[in-house]
Design a protein around this motif. Sequence first.
Motif, short mmCIF file in Angstrom:
data_model
loop_
_atom_site.label_atom_id
_atom_site.label_comp_id
_atom_site.label_asym_id
_atom_site.label_seq_id
_atom_site.Cartn_x
_atom_site.Cartn_y
_atom_site.Cartn_z
N ARG A 83 -13.68 -1.57 -14.18
CA ARG A 83 -13.54 -2.12 -12.83
C ARG A 83 -14.15 -3.51 -12.73
O ARG A 83 -15.30 -3.73 -13.06
CB ARG A 83 -14.22 -1.16 -11.84
N ARG A 84 -13.35 -4.47 -12.21
CA ARG A 84 -13.85 -5.81 -11.95
C ARG A 84 -14.48 -5.91 -10.56
O ARG A 84 -15.33 -6.77 -10.31
CB ARG A 84 -12.71 -6.82 -12.09
N LEU A 85 -14.07 -5.03 -9.67
CA LEU A 85 -14.51 -5.07 -8.27
C LEU A 85 -16.03 -4.98 -8.18
O LEU A 85 -16.64 -4.08 -8.74
CB LEU A 85 -13.88 -3.90 -7.50
N ARG A 86 -16.63 -5.96 -7.47
CA ARG A 86 -18.08 -6.01 -7.33
C ARG A 86 -18.56 -5.98 -5.88
O ARG A 86 -19.69 -5.57 -5.61
CB ARG A 86 -18.63 -7.30 -7.99
N THR A 87 -17.71 -6.41 -4.94
CA THR A 87 -18.11 -6.46 -3.54
C THR A 87 -17.01 -5.84 -2.69
O THR A 87 -15.85 -6.27 -2.76
CB THR A 87 -18.37 -7.90 -3.08
N LEU A 88 -17.38 -4.85 -1.91
CA LEU A 88 -16.45 -4.12 -1.04
C LEU A 88 -16.91 -4.30 0.40
O LEU A 88 -18.00 -3.89 0.77
CB LEU A 88 -16.43 -2.64 -1.42
N SER A 89 -16.07 -4.92 1.23
CA SER A 89 -16.38 -5.11 2.65
C SER A 89 -15.38 -4.31 3.47
O SER A 89 -14.18 -4.59 3.44
CB SER A 89 -16.31 -6.59 3.03
N THR A 111 0.81 -1.23 0.00
CA THR A 111 0.00 0.00 0.00
C THR A 111 0.84 1.27 0.00
O THR A 111 0.30 2.35 -0.22
CB THR A 111 -0.94 0.02 1.22
N ARG A 112 2.14 1.15 0.23
CA ARG A 112 3.00 2.34 0.15
C ARG A 112 2.99 2.91 -1.27
O ARG A 112 3.00 4.12 -1.46
CB ARG A 112 4.43 1.99 0.56
N ASP A 113 3.01 2.02 -2.24
CA ASP A 113 2.95 2.44 -3.65
C ASP A 113 1.80 1.65 -4.27
O ASP A 113 2.00 0.66 -4.97
CB ASP A 113 4.28 2.15 -4.34
N LEU A 114 0.58 2.13 -4.04
CA LEU A 114 -0.63 1.36 -4.36
C LEU A 114 -0.80 1.16 -5.86
O LEU A 114 -0.75 2.11 -6.64
CB LEU A 114 -1.85 2.10 -3.79
N ASP A 115 -1.01 -0.09 -6.24
CA ASP A 115 -1.33 -0.43 -7.63
C ASP A 115 -2.86 -0.45 -7.72
O ASP A 115 -3.50 -1.47 -7.51
CB ASP A 115 -0.74 -1.79 -7.99
N ARG A 116 -3.44 0.69 -8.05
CA ARG A 116 -4.89 0.81 -8.04
C ARG A 116 -5.55 -0.07 -9.11
O ARG A 116 -6.63 -0.60 -8.90
CB ARG A 116 -5.29 2.28 -8.24
N ARG A 117 -4.87 -0.24 -10.23
CA ARG A 117 -5.44 -1.09 -11.27
C ARG A 117 -5.55 -2.53 -10.79
O ARG A 117 -6.55 -3.21 -11.00
CB ARG A 117 -4.55 -1.02 -12.51
N ALA A 118 -4.51 -2.99 -10.09
CA ALA A 118 -4.54 -4.35 -9.56
C ALA A 118 -5.62 -4.51 -8.51
O ALA A 118 -6.29 -5.55 -8.45
CB ALA A 118 -3.17 -4.72 -8.98
N LEU A 119 -5.82 -3.48 -7.72
CA LEU A 119 -6.88 -3.52 -6.71
C LEU A 119 -8.24 -3.68 -7.37
O LEU A 119 -9.03 -4.55 -6.98
CB LEU A 119 -6.83 -2.25 -5.86
#
Length: 356
Positions: free
Chosen positions: A254-260, A216-224
């Motif tokens: 964005r592939r992300l569908r569920t955020l907890s 998270t120091r150098d966040l890869d937002r695309r990978a997230l």
Amino acid sequence: MTELHLWLRHEVRTTERRTPIVPDDARRLIEAGVALTVEESPQRIFPVEEYEAVGCRVAPAGSWVSAPRDAVVLGLKELPDAPAELTHRHVFFGHAYKQQPGAVELLRRFAAGGGALLDLEYLVDDEGRRLAAFGFWAGYLGAALAVLQHRGRLVAPLRPTDKDELDDTLRAGAGDAGGEDFTALVIGALGRSGRGARVAFHAAGIEPTCWDLAETRDLDRRALLDHDVLVNCVLATTPVPPFVRDQDLDDLARRLRTLSDVTCDVGSPLNVLPVYDRTTEWTDPVRRLRKEPPLDLIAIDNLPSLLPRESSVDFSAALLLQLLDFTTGGPWGRCLDRFHQACRELGIEQREFRND
């Protein structure tokens, strides 16, 4: 040292079934010479009769307001709105030191009555490590609910359960729609909450991607955003760039569908997920943040209460050791110092605490 008198209060939140002290540990406190009064509480996982059987005094729910001045009132979640002046020392999770909503009002109530907040979040050792925490169970449940939601198996309203039953549910859904090519990311994977989240994912047959400080120091937002499910277990203590931003929610790729969000630091300027403005509840545990592509949010701020027995037993065992050494110095002294510091930072004038 005068005899310590602990007053275990009833929790006003109807979905709060945990307790900071279980009956077995109450017995150990009494054997050590601590006086322990326990309020009646219809939802507490351990009935008051179990406390009475080990020698606790029993009092009506909410009677802590008229408890002896030297009693230390012990709880977990928020206090009721009254009385306006808090005259006792209170031990609970106050969420009052990071500019959260209602924080100033709470601290003013303590200052007006001459009481003090000994916040469990700041009960730490010399290296700043938490001495009693629900983190493992919060992470476990945050991941478990995310799995069930992503697989279309989350049923509302939520109800308390036990770990064996929940593990069975997670294993049973491994072949459901959504199970194939299911990718998950745990941020804060090396902490207590992160470890709990990993245990839940493994029970569900999922090997999550694990990020911690290095990632998270150098966040890869695309990978997230290329993961199906994200479980956030990071509680920031200093400002950091947010992990997910509003513009990320509108990313059509964005592939992300569920955020907890296990941390649920909503309203704080240190929130690493500033994409929502209120938590979700047991009755309505999921909120849709975006329709296309869909993104669902789970943000319940008392997750461990869904496993009230297991989480209470673990927490109580850790807290017991600190209560057996309840002094004006050490960890409890640091809690008090942090309370005074917060009041000074806000310019709140405090009355001196007195036992009489």
